[in-house]
Design an enzyme around this catalytic site. Structure first.
Site, mmCIF file in Angstrom:
data_model
loop_
_atom_site.group_PDB
_atom_site.id
_atom_site.type_symbol
_atom_site.label_atom_id
_atom_site.label_comp_id
_atom_site.label_asym_id
_atom_site.label_seq_id
_atom_site.Cartn_x
_atom_site.Cartn_y
_atom_site.Cartn_z
ATOM 1 N N GLY A 154 0.860 -1.179 0.000
ATOM 2 C CA GLY A 154 0.000 0.000 0.000
ATOM 3 C C GLY A 154 0.893 1.223 0.000
ATOM 4 O O GLY A 154 1.954 1.238 -0.640
ATOM 5 N N ILE A 156 2.825 2.743 2.436
ATOM 6 C CA ILE A 156 4.167 2.641 3.033
ATOM 7 C C ILE A 156 5.003 1.596 2.291
ATOM 8 O O ILE A 156 6.191 1.818 2.007
ATOM 9 C CB ILE A 156 4.060 2.306 4.543
ATOM 10 C CG1 ILE A 156 3.281 3.407 5.261
ATOM 11 C CG2 ILE A 156 5.450 2.163 5.164
ATOM 12 C CD1 ILE A 156 2.907 3.103 6.710
ATOM 13 N N ARG A 177 -3.493 -7.832 -1.554
ATOM 14 C CA ARG A 177 -4.858 -8.240 -1.924
ATOM 15 C C ARG A 177 -5.141 -7.913 -3.389
ATOM 16 O O ARG A 177 -5.743 -8.689 -4.101
ATOM 17 C CB ARG A 177 -5.842 -7.470 -1.057
ATOM 18 C CG ARG A 177 -5.988 -8.052 0.321
ATOM 19 C CD ARG A 177 -7.144 -7.337 0.958
ATOM 20 N NE ARG A 177 -7.308 -7.711 2.333
ATOM 21 C CZ ARG A 177 -7.590 -6.850 3.302
ATOM 22 N NH1 ARG A 177 -7.713 -5.579 3.034
ATOM 23 N NH2 ARG A 177 -7.768 -7.259 4.528
ATOM 24 N N ALA A 236 4.973 -2.846 10.629
ATOM 25 C CA ALA A 236 3.505 -2.720 10.532
ATOM 26 C C ALA A 236 2.860 -2.942 11.905
ATOM 27 O O ALA A 236 2.537 -1.974 12.606
ATOM 28 C CB ALA A 236 2.966 -3.670 9.482
ATOM 29 N N ARG A 237 2.708 -4.207 12.291
ATOM 30 C CA ARG A 237 2.170 -4.527 13.622
ATOM 31 C C ARG A 237 2.832 -5.817 14.111
ATOM 32 O O ARG A 237 2.981 -6.775 13.340
ATOM 33 C CB ARG A 237 0.651 -4.728 13.576
ATOM 34 C CG ARG A 237 -0.160 -3.436 13.468
ATOM 35 C CD ARG A 237 -0.104 -2.578 14.726
ATOM 36 N NE ARG A 237 -0.897 -1.368 14.629
ATOM 37 C CZ ARG A 237 -0.441 -0.168 14.235
ATOM 38 N NH1 ARG A 237 0.822 -0.011 13.916
ATOM 39 N NH2 ARG A 237 -1.255 0.882 14.192
ATOM 40 N N GLU A 266 3.889 -4.798 23.158
ATOM 41 C CA GLU A 266 4.670 -3.570 23.285
ATOM 42 C C GLU A 266 4.342 -2.969 24.640
ATOM 43 O O GLU A 266 3.163 -2.965 25.015
ATOM 44 C CB GLU A 266 4.312 -2.582 22.167
ATOM 45 C CG GLU A 266 4.806 -3.056 20.813
ATOM 46 C CD GLU A 266 4.445 -2.130 19.653
ATOM 47 O OE1 GLU A 266 3.995 -0.989 19.914
ATOM 48 O OE2 GLU A 266 4.609 -2.546 18.509
ATOM 49 N N HIS A 285 8.646 1.301 18.245
ATOM 50 C CA HIS A 285 7.477 1.810 17.509
ATOM 51 C C HIS A 285 7.621 3.315 17.203
ATOM 52 O O HIS A 285 6.790 4.122 17.606
ATOM 53 C CB HIS A 285 6.190 1.525 18.292
ATOM 54 C CG HIS A 285 4.965 1.471 17.434
ATOM 55 N ND1 HIS A 285 3.939 0.603 17.640
ATOM 56 C CD2 HIS A 285 4.590 2.206 16.345
ATOM 57 C CE1 HIS A 285 2.986 0.794 16.744
ATOM 58 N NE2 HIS A 285 3.366 1.769 15.941
ATOM 59 N N ILE A 286 8.701 3.641 16.481
ATOM 60 C CA ILE A 286 8.960 5.053 16.152
ATOM 61 C C ILE A 286 8.841 5.312 14.648
ATOM 62 O O ILE A 286 9.409 6.268 14.126
ATOM 63 C CB ILE A 286 10.364 5.500 16.628
ATOM 64 C CG1 ILE A 286 11.453 4.570 16.074
ATOM 65 C CG2 ILE A 286 10.434 5.588 18.139
ATOM 66 C CD1 ILE A 286 12.750 5.260 15.830
ATOM 67 N N GLY A 287 8.088 4.439 13.961
ATOM 68 C CA GLY A 287 7.979 4.536 12.501
ATOM 69 C C GLY A 287 7.793 5.952 11.971
ATOM 70 O O GLY A 287 8.498 6.381 11.063
HETATM 71 N N1 LIG Z 1 5.614 1.481 12.881
HETATM 72 C C1 LIG Z 1 4.831 2.534 12.804
HETATM 73 O O1 LIG Z 1 4.975 3.506 13.544
HETATM 74 C C2 LIG Z 1 3.751 2.562 11.766
HETATM 75 C C3 LIG Z 1 3.459 3.788 11.157
HETATM 76 C C4 LIG Z 1 2.469 3.812 10.193
HETATM 77 C C5 LIG Z 1 1.791 2.640 9.846
HETATM 78 N N2 LIG Z 1 2.096 1.479 10.465
HETATM 79 C C6 LIG Z 1 1.383 0.238 10.078
HETATM 80 O O2 LIG Z 1 1.522 0.068 8.671
HETATM 81 C C7 LIG Z 1 0.282 -0.355 8.132
HETATM 82 C C8 LIG Z 1 0.197 -0.002 6.663
HETATM 83 O O3 LIG Z 1 0.025 1.384 6.488
HETATM 84 P P1 LIG Z 1 -0.264 1.992 5.029
HETATM 85 O O4 LIG Z 1 -0.468 3.438 5.202
HETATM 86 O O5 LIG Z 1 0.763 1.530 4.059
HETATM 87 O O6 LIG Z 1 -1.658 1.282 4.718
HETATM 88 P P2 LIG Z 1 -2.260 0.904 3.311
HETATM 89 O O7 LIG Z 1 -3.685 0.602 3.539
HETATM 90 O O8 LIG Z 1 -1.900 1.929 2.292
HETATM 91 O O9 LIG Z 1 -1.486 -0.446 2.924
HETATM 92 C C9 LIG Z 1 -1.750 -1.695 3.485
HETATM 93 C C10 LIG Z 1 -1.734 -2.730 2.373
HETATM 94 O O10 LIG Z 1 -1.835 -4.035 2.947
HETATM 95 C C11 LIG Z 1 -2.643 -4.811 2.098
HETATM 96 N N3 LIG Z 1 -3.207 -5.967 2.803
HETATM 97 C C12 LIG Z 1 -4.085 -5.968 3.826
HETATM 98 N N4 LIG Z 1 -4.394 -7.235 4.169
HETATM 99 C C13 LIG Z 1 -3.704 -8.034 3.343
HETATM 100 C C14 LIG Z 1 -3.624 -9.444 3.185
HETATM 101 N N5 LIG Z 1 -4.322 -10.273 3.959
HETATM 102 N N6 LIG Z 1 -2.812 -9.939 2.237
HETATM 103 C C15 LIG Z 1 -2.125 -9.115 1.441
HETATM 104 N N7 LIG Z 1 -2.154 -7.766 1.538
HETATM 105 C C16 LIG Z 1 -2.939 -7.239 2.471
HETATM 106 C C17 LIG Z 1 -3.733 -3.852 1.621
HETATM 107 O O11 LIG Z 1 -4.348 -4.325 0.432
HETATM 108 C C18 LIG Z 1 -2.916 -2.581 1.400
HETATM 109 O O12 LIG Z 1 -2.422 -2.509 0.077
HETATM 110 C C19 LIG Z 1 -0.760 0.332 9.034
HETATM 111 O O13 LIG Z 1 -1.988 -0.350 9.022
HETATM 112 C C20 LIG Z 1 -0.107 0.287 10.387
HETATM 113 O O14 LIG Z 1 -0.474 -0.896 11.059
HETATM 114 C C21 LIG Z 1 3.050 1.421 11.424
HETATM 115 O O1 LIG Z 2 -0.487 3.143 12.617
HETATM 116 C C1 LIG Z 2 0.248 4.091 12.880
HETATM 117 O O2 LIG Z 2 0.123 5.206 12.341
HETATM 118 C C2 LIG Z 2 1.346 3.941 13.883
HETATM 119 O O3 LIG Z 2 1.672 2.604 14.069
HETATM 120 C C3 LIG Z 2 0.978 4.549 15.206
HETATM 121 O O4 LIG Z 2 0.001 3.765 15.815
#
Ligand SMILES: NC(=O)c1ccc[n+]([C@@H]2O[C@H](COP(=O)([O-])OP(=O)(O)OC[C@H]3O[C@@H](n4cnc5c(N)ncnc54)[C@H](O)[C@@H]3O)[C@@H](O)[C@H]2O)c1
Ligand SMILES: O=C(O)[C@H](O)CO
Length: 325
Positions: A154, A156, A177, A236-237, A266, A285-287
């Site tokens: 997606g 990120i 997906r 991600a998580r 965490e 968790h400082i993404g």
């Molecule tokens: N570490 C951090 O501080 C931090 C910061 C921002 C986001 N995140 C995590 O990163 C995740 C992604 O963020 P994003 O903005 O890129 O979201 P996004 O929705 O743009 O991208 C997520 C992608 O994952 C895909 N996906 C979901 N379920 C799937 C599956 N079962 N199989 C294959 N692909 C699948 C979706 O189709 C989508 O393309 C967030 O949901 C969050 O949990 C963490």
């Molecule tokens: O999803 C996010 O934006 C980060 O992980 C903070 O929770």
């Protein structure tokens, strides 16, 4: 209108809310509030800015069904029962896009740090363990021209793939997906099955949102299929990998290294054995944790609140179906 924020928020967002004449009350303690405290404070608010892992579940929604908006200070919303919020007719806001580059930078940082054992070397120096220069000890892995496999291409995931392609000439494969046409066109990314992703990647980077389907998907069975020289990155998580299985895979050499910005639970315990492994890098968790990004997140989260209070659709809404008649 009254807004409650569950942590101290960047001033840029607070200024915006106050300029609209709203009264903002911020959680003032330097700890995350409990679920009970969350419910108590939300009872007297019209809208909230929610940061952290407290749950928006049916119990919370029943107690706070008067809320006009729940605006998340995150893109991830795995702590929210979205269907229940929709049933209660409460729009959920979140902060996509504005944090994509900063979070991809963190994934890339973890990749470089892990491939060169940077955190381990830093700790060695602090212990006085620096014996000039060894031609053979503690070597890392070169990632130039290798294959990056992204789970969840997606926003990120795309930024991470772009960094790896442009800086290191890496080949990009992904499991998602749906097809990511932009990545296929601009980065020559190829969509593969999850199995192929495991088998072909030199670097596995997780960027999918956490759902039931993905809980613990990186388990013993998955790590048994990875290349022995592969590096696993998760920003991600933490729920997407099984930590005990990851540790075993690192010990057995079925995977080479791991870089984690997210863990389960965490915070990670300070005695966690992963922290003593040379090929493992862990961050708390400082993404998205750079000032500019956090300001942009606060502004977007505030705009979501303002839109809701004005009876408009949120700028970035997790459950747009809430507006269906
Ligand atoms: N570490 C951090 O501080 C931090 C910061 C921002 C986001 N995140 C995590 O990163 C995740 C992604 O963020 P994003 O903005 O890129 O979201 P996004 O929705 O743009 O991208 C997520 C992608 O994952 C895909 N996906 C979901 N379920 C799937 C599956 N079962 N199989 C294959 N692909 C699948 C979706 O189709 C989508 O393309 C967030 O949901 C969050 O949990 C963490
Ligand atoms: O999803 C996010 O934006 C980060 O992980 C903070 O929770």
């Amino acid at each position: 209108m009254k807004v409650f924020t569950t942590r101290k928020m960047p001033q840029a967002g607070i200024d915006l809310l106050e300029a609209e004449g709203y009264k903002v009350t911020q959680w003032s303690e330097d700890r995350e509030l409990t679920q009970e405290e969350l419910i108590d404070d939300c009872k007297v608010a019209d809208g909230i800015l929610l940061s952290g892992r407290r749950k928006v579940d049916t119990a919370f929604l029943e107690a706070c069904s008067h809320l006009k908006v729940i605006s998340l200070f995150s893109v991830g919303y795995d702590n929210v029962d979205v269907a229940a919020a929709t049933k209660f007719k409460i729009p959920i806001g979140h902060t996509p896009d504005v944090l994509s580059k900063a979070t991809a930078d963190t994934a890339f940082l973890l990749l470089l740090a892990t491939s060169r054992k940077a955190f381990y070397h830093h700790k060695r120096i602090a212990k006085g363990d620096w014996d000039f220069f060894s031609p053979t000890a503690d070597l890392g892995i070169d990632i130039h021209g290798k294959t990056l496999g992204v789970l969840g291409l997606g926003n990120i995931g795309y930024e991470m793939a772009k960094l790896c392609k442009s800086a290191y000439g890496m080949n990009i494969i992904y499991h998602n997906r749906s097809n990511n046409e932009q990545a296929e066109k601009e980065l020559d990314a190829k969509k593969v099955s999850f199995e192929e992703l495991l088998q072909q990647s030199d670097v596995l980077s997780v960027h999918a949102n956490l759902t039931d389907e993905l809980k613990g998907i990186f388990n013993k069975e998955a790590f048994a299929k990875t290349k022995p020289n592969a590096i696993f990155i998760n920003t991600a998580r933490g729920g997407i990998h099984n930590e005990a299985d990851l540790r075993e895979a690192l010990e057995n050499g079925t995977i080479w290294g791991a870089g984690l910005d997210v863990t389960n639970p965490e915070p990670m315990d300070k005695n966690n054995p992963l922290l003593d492994m040379p090929n493992v890098s862990v961050l708390p968790h400082i993404g998205s944790a750079v000032q500019e990004t956090r300001d942009a997140m606060a502004v977007l989260a505030a705009k979501n609140v303002i839109a809701a209070f004005k009876g408009e659709k949120l700028v970035k809404c997790v459950n747009p179906e809430v507006y269906d008649k």
